[in-house]
Design a protein around this motif. Structure first.
Motif, PDB file in Angstrom:
ATOM      1  N   ILE A 114     -17.433  -1.315   3.306  1.00 35.76           N
ATOM      2  CA  ILE A 114     -17.923   0.030   2.987  1.00 35.76           C
ATOM      3  C   ILE A 114     -19.069   0.320   3.959  1.00 35.76           C
ATOM      4  N   SER A 153      -7.779  -6.889  -1.370  1.00 33.97           N
ATOM      5  CA  SER A 153      -8.884  -7.303  -0.498  1.00 33.97           C
ATOM      6  C   SER A 153     -10.205  -7.321  -1.261  1.00 33.97           C
ATOM      7  N   ARG A 193      -4.121   9.207  -9.657  1.00 33.62           N
ATOM      8  CA  ARG A 193      -5.433   8.590  -9.428  1.00 33.62           C
ATOM      9  C   ARG A 193      -6.526   9.646  -9.542  1.00 33.62           C
ATOM     10  N   GLY A 253       0.825  -1.200   0.000  1.00 34.79           N
ATOM     11  CA  GLY A 253       0.000   0.000   0.000  1.00 34.79           C
ATOM     12  C   GLY A 253       0.859   1.250   0.000  1.00 34.79           C
ATOM     13  N   ALA A 308     -22.127   1.628  -6.850  1.00 35.72           N
ATOM     14  CA  ALA A 308     -20.941   1.530  -7.710  1.00 35.72           C
ATOM     15  C   ALA A 308     -19.656   1.661  -6.902  1.00 35.72           C
ATOM     16  N   SER A 309     -18.599   1.006  -7.369  1.00 37.34           N
ATOM     17  CA  SER A 309     -17.271   1.209  -6.795  1.00 37.34           C
ATOM     18  C   SER A 309     -16.454   1.912  -7.874  1.00 37.34           C
TER      19      SER A 309
HETATM   20  O1  TXA Z   1      -5.912  -5.121  -0.485  1.00 34.11           O
HETATM   21  C1  TXA Z   1      -6.210  -3.928  -0.614  1.00 34.11           C
HETATM   22  O2  TXA Z   1      -7.383  -3.537  -0.517  1.00 34.11           O
HETATM   23  C2  TXA Z   1      -5.088  -2.937  -0.895  1.00 34.11           C
HETATM   24  C3  TXA Z   1      -4.141  -2.903   0.305  1.00 34.11           C
HETATM   25  C4  TXA Z   1      -3.081  -1.848   0.201  1.00 34.11           C
HETATM   26  O3  TXA Z   1      -4.879  -2.769   1.474  1.00 34.11           O
HETATM   27  N1  TXA Z   1      -5.609  -1.652  -1.198  1.00 34.11           N
HETATM   28  C5  TXA Z   1      -6.273  -1.383  -2.361  1.00 34.11           C
HETATM   29  O4  TXA Z   1      -6.678  -0.076  -2.507  1.00 34.11           O
HETATM   30  O5  TXA Z   1      -6.473  -2.225  -3.203  1.00 34.11           O
HETATM   31  P1  TXA Z   1      -7.119   0.527  -3.929  1.00 34.11           P
HETATM   32  O6  TXA Z   1      -7.243   1.993  -3.687  1.00 34.11           O
HETATM   33  O7  TXA Z   1      -6.197   0.100  -4.966  1.00 34.11           O
HETATM   34  O8  TXA Z   1      -8.567  -0.048  -4.154  1.00 34.11           O
HETATM   35  C6  TXA Z   1      -9.641   0.368  -3.336  1.00 34.11           C
HETATM   36  C7  TXA Z   1     -10.947   0.051  -3.988  1.00 34.11           C
HETATM   37  C8  TXA Z   1     -11.199   0.917  -5.215  1.00 34.11           C
HETATM   38  O9  TXA Z   1     -11.808   0.122  -6.209  1.00 34.11           O
HETATM   39  C9  TXA Z   1     -12.176   1.980  -4.693  1.00 34.11           C
HETATM   40  O10 TXA Z   1     -13.000   2.501  -5.702  1.00 34.11           O
HETATM   41  C10 TXA Z   1     -12.964   1.171  -3.666  1.00 34.11           C
HETATM   42  O11 TXA Z   1     -12.002   0.351  -3.042  1.00 34.11           O
HETATM   43  N2  TXA Z   1     -13.572   2.053  -2.647  1.00 34.11           N
HETATM   44  C11 TXA Z   1     -12.951   2.783  -1.694  1.00 34.11           C
HETATM   45  N3  TXA Z   1     -13.840   3.503  -0.988  1.00 34.11           N
HETATM   46  C12 TXA Z   1     -15.065   3.213  -1.481  1.00 34.11           C
HETATM   47  C13 TXA Z   1     -16.402   3.641  -1.180  1.00 34.11           C
HETATM   48  N4  TXA Z   1     -16.637   4.506  -0.214  1.00 34.11           N
HETATM   49  N5  TXA Z   1     -17.418   3.131  -1.926  1.00 34.11           N
HETATM   50  C14 TXA Z   1     -17.180   2.232  -2.918  1.00 34.11           C
HETATM   51  N6  TXA Z   1     -15.940   1.788  -3.252  1.00 34.11           N
HETATM   52  C15 TXA Z   1     -14.899   2.279  -2.552  1.00 34.11           C
END
Ligand code: TXA
Ligand code: MG
Length: 334
Positions: free
Chosen positions: A107, A188, A59, A39, A230-231
Motif C-alpha cells: 500500500i 497475498s 463488493r 483474480g 484500516a484495510s
Molecule cells: O492474492 C491476492 O492479493 C489476490 C490475487 C488475485 O492477487 N487478490 C486479492 O484481492 O485478494 P482482494 O480484493 O480480495 O483483497 C484485497 C485486499 C482487501 O482487503 C482490500 O481492502 C485491501 O486489499 N486493500 C486494497 N487497497 C487498499 C488500500 N489502498 N488501503 C488498504 N487496504 C487496501
C-alpha cells in the motif's frame, strides 16, 4: 457442475492469453490464475470496467482493489514516491527486491492518474507483482496494469481453481483462463508502507517472520492496538463457507458427530480417522496446508455435511494467515 453457456474456461496457452488481454483492453472482465488465488481482472485505468468488478462481486464500493503489474517500471506510474514518509523509500526497494514477483501487496501513496474507483477514494494504492507466468503475460499484453480482487462474491471462499470461479460467476463473465490449481493457495500479504513504519493489514502468502527479516525487525502487526491504518476488506466475517464453521485448538478433540466434517491440520497426528475427516497437510508443513486450504473448504462445502469443525494451526509462518482466515470464516452469521 452447471455453467451458463456464456462462460468459457480456456486453457491458459499463448493464444488464449492474447484473447484474454484483448478482452481486458476492450473493457471486459477476465478471470485469471495467480500464484495465490484466481483474480477477477479489469483494466486498472478503465473506470467503467472497474465499476463492473464491484457489481459482479457484489463488493461494497468502500473496499479498494489491488492493481497487478508485470514490470517494476509500471510501479512509478501508480505511486507517488515523494509522499512516502522518511526512510520508507528504502523500505519499498528492499521489499520489492526481496519478494517481487510474489505474494506481497504494497500500500503506497497514490498518483492521481489511478482512478478513484480502484482505490475507493483512498489516497493510497495497493500494488502487487504476481509471480505466476500466466498472470504476468496477461498483464503485459493488456497494457501493464490490471486491477483484480479475488474472483469470488464478496465474503465467500476464495477460488484456487478455474471451476471454483465458474461456479461463482458462470453466467456473469466471458472468459476464465485456466492455469490449474494455485500454488500458494491463500491471498497475498497486504503491507502498508504509506505510514511511518511497515504495517501488516492482511496476513497472507508471505509470513511476518520473513517480512521482519527483510525490514530489519521493523513491522507493525495487524490486530494490535497500534495499527497504523484500516484495510476496508479486513472484515470480521469473510472467506465464509456455506456450512457453519466451528474451530477447535490444535490437539483437542472436537465435540461433533459423523454428519459433521472435521478438518485437521496434519494427517500424521491422526493416524486413526473416520470418513468425515479431512487434512490440510500430511506432516504439518504450513505451505502445504495453505496450498490446499480453500480447495478443501470448497470440497467440504459442496458435500453433504451438516457443519464443519476445523483445527487451528500453530501461529507461526503461514499458520498465522491460516488462523486469520479460519477466524473470519467462523465469524457468527445471522
Ligand atoms: O492474492 C491476492 O492479493 C489476490 C490475487 C488475485 O492477487 N487478490 C486479492 O484481492 O485478494 P482482494 O480484493 O480480495 O483483497 C484485497 C485486499 C482487501 O482487503 C482490500 O481492502 C485491501 O486489499 N486493500 C486494497 N487497497 C487498499 C488500500 N489502498 N488501503 C488498504 N487496504 C487496501
Ligand atoms: Mg478477496
Amino acid at each position: 457442475m452447471i455453467f451458463a453457456p456464456k462462460t468459457v474456461i480456456a486453457a491458459a496457452n499463448d493464444e488464449n492469453i492474447a484473447k484474454a488481454a484483448k478482452l481486458l483492453k476492450q473493457g471486459t472482465l477476465v478471470a485469471f490464475p495467480t500464484e495465490t488465488v484466481y483474480g477477477l481482472g479489469a483494466d486498472a485505468f478503465n473506470s467503467a470496467a472497474l465499476a463492473r468488478v464491484f457489481e459482479v462481486k457484489n463488493r461494497p464500493h468502500f473496499d479498494p482493489l489491488i492493481i497487478h503489474i508485470a514490470a517494476l517500471e509500471t510501479l512509478g506510474a501508480l505511486y507517488d514516491a515523494a509522499r512516502l514518509k522518511k526512510g520508507m523509500e528504502n523500505m519499498v526497494l528492499r521489499l520489492v527486491n526481496s519478494i517481487w514477483p510474489g505474494p506481497l501487496t504494497l500500500i503506497l501513496p497514490k498518483k492521481s492518474a489511478v482512478p478513484d474507483i480502484a482505490t475507493a477514494g483512498f489516497n493510497t494504492v495497493a500494488v502487487r507483482f504476481p509471480r505466476h507466468k500466466v498472470a504476468q503475460a496477461l498483464i503485459k499484453q493488456a497494457g501493464g496494469a490490471v486491477a483484480a480482487p479475488s474472483a469470488n462474491p464478496f465474503g465467500r471462499l476464495s477460488p484456487t481453481r478455474a471451476d471454483h470461479v465458474a461456479c461463482y460467476f458462470g453466467d456473469k463473465i466471458e472468459l476464465i483462463l485456466d492455469g490449474g490449481q494455485c500454488e500458494v493457495g491463500i491471498e497475498s500479504t497486504v503491507l502498508d508502507l504509506s505510514g511511518e513504519a511497515p504495517c501488516v493489514l492482511r496476513q497472507g502468502g508471505i509470513c511476518c517472520e520473513e517480512l521482519r527479516r527483510i525490514t530489519g525487525g521493523m513491522l507493525i502487526e495487524v490486530n494490535k492496538k497500534n495499527r497504523a491504518s484500516a484495510s476496508p476488506g479486513n472484515l470480521p466475517g469473510h472467506y465464509a463457507p456455506l456450512k457453519p464453521l466451528f474451530l477447535f485448538e490444535r490437539g483437542e478433540a472436537p465435540e461433533c458427530g459423523e454428519e459433521d466434517a472435521v478438518l485437521f491440520f496434519s494427517r500424521n497426528e491422526h493416524p486413526k480417522h473416520g470418513k468425515n475427516c479431512f487434512f490440510l497437510s500430511e506432516t504439518g508443513i504450513d505451505t502445504e496446508a495453505a496450498a490446499c486450504f480453500f480447495e478443501l473448504f470448497h470440497k467440504i462445502d459442496a458435500g453433504n455435511w451438516r457443519r464443519i469443525y476445523a483445527e487451528k494451526a500453530s501461529n507461526t509462518g503461514l499458520g498465522a494467515a491460516i488462523n486469520d482466515r479460519l477466524k473470519r470464516a467462523s465469524f457468527p452469521r445471522i
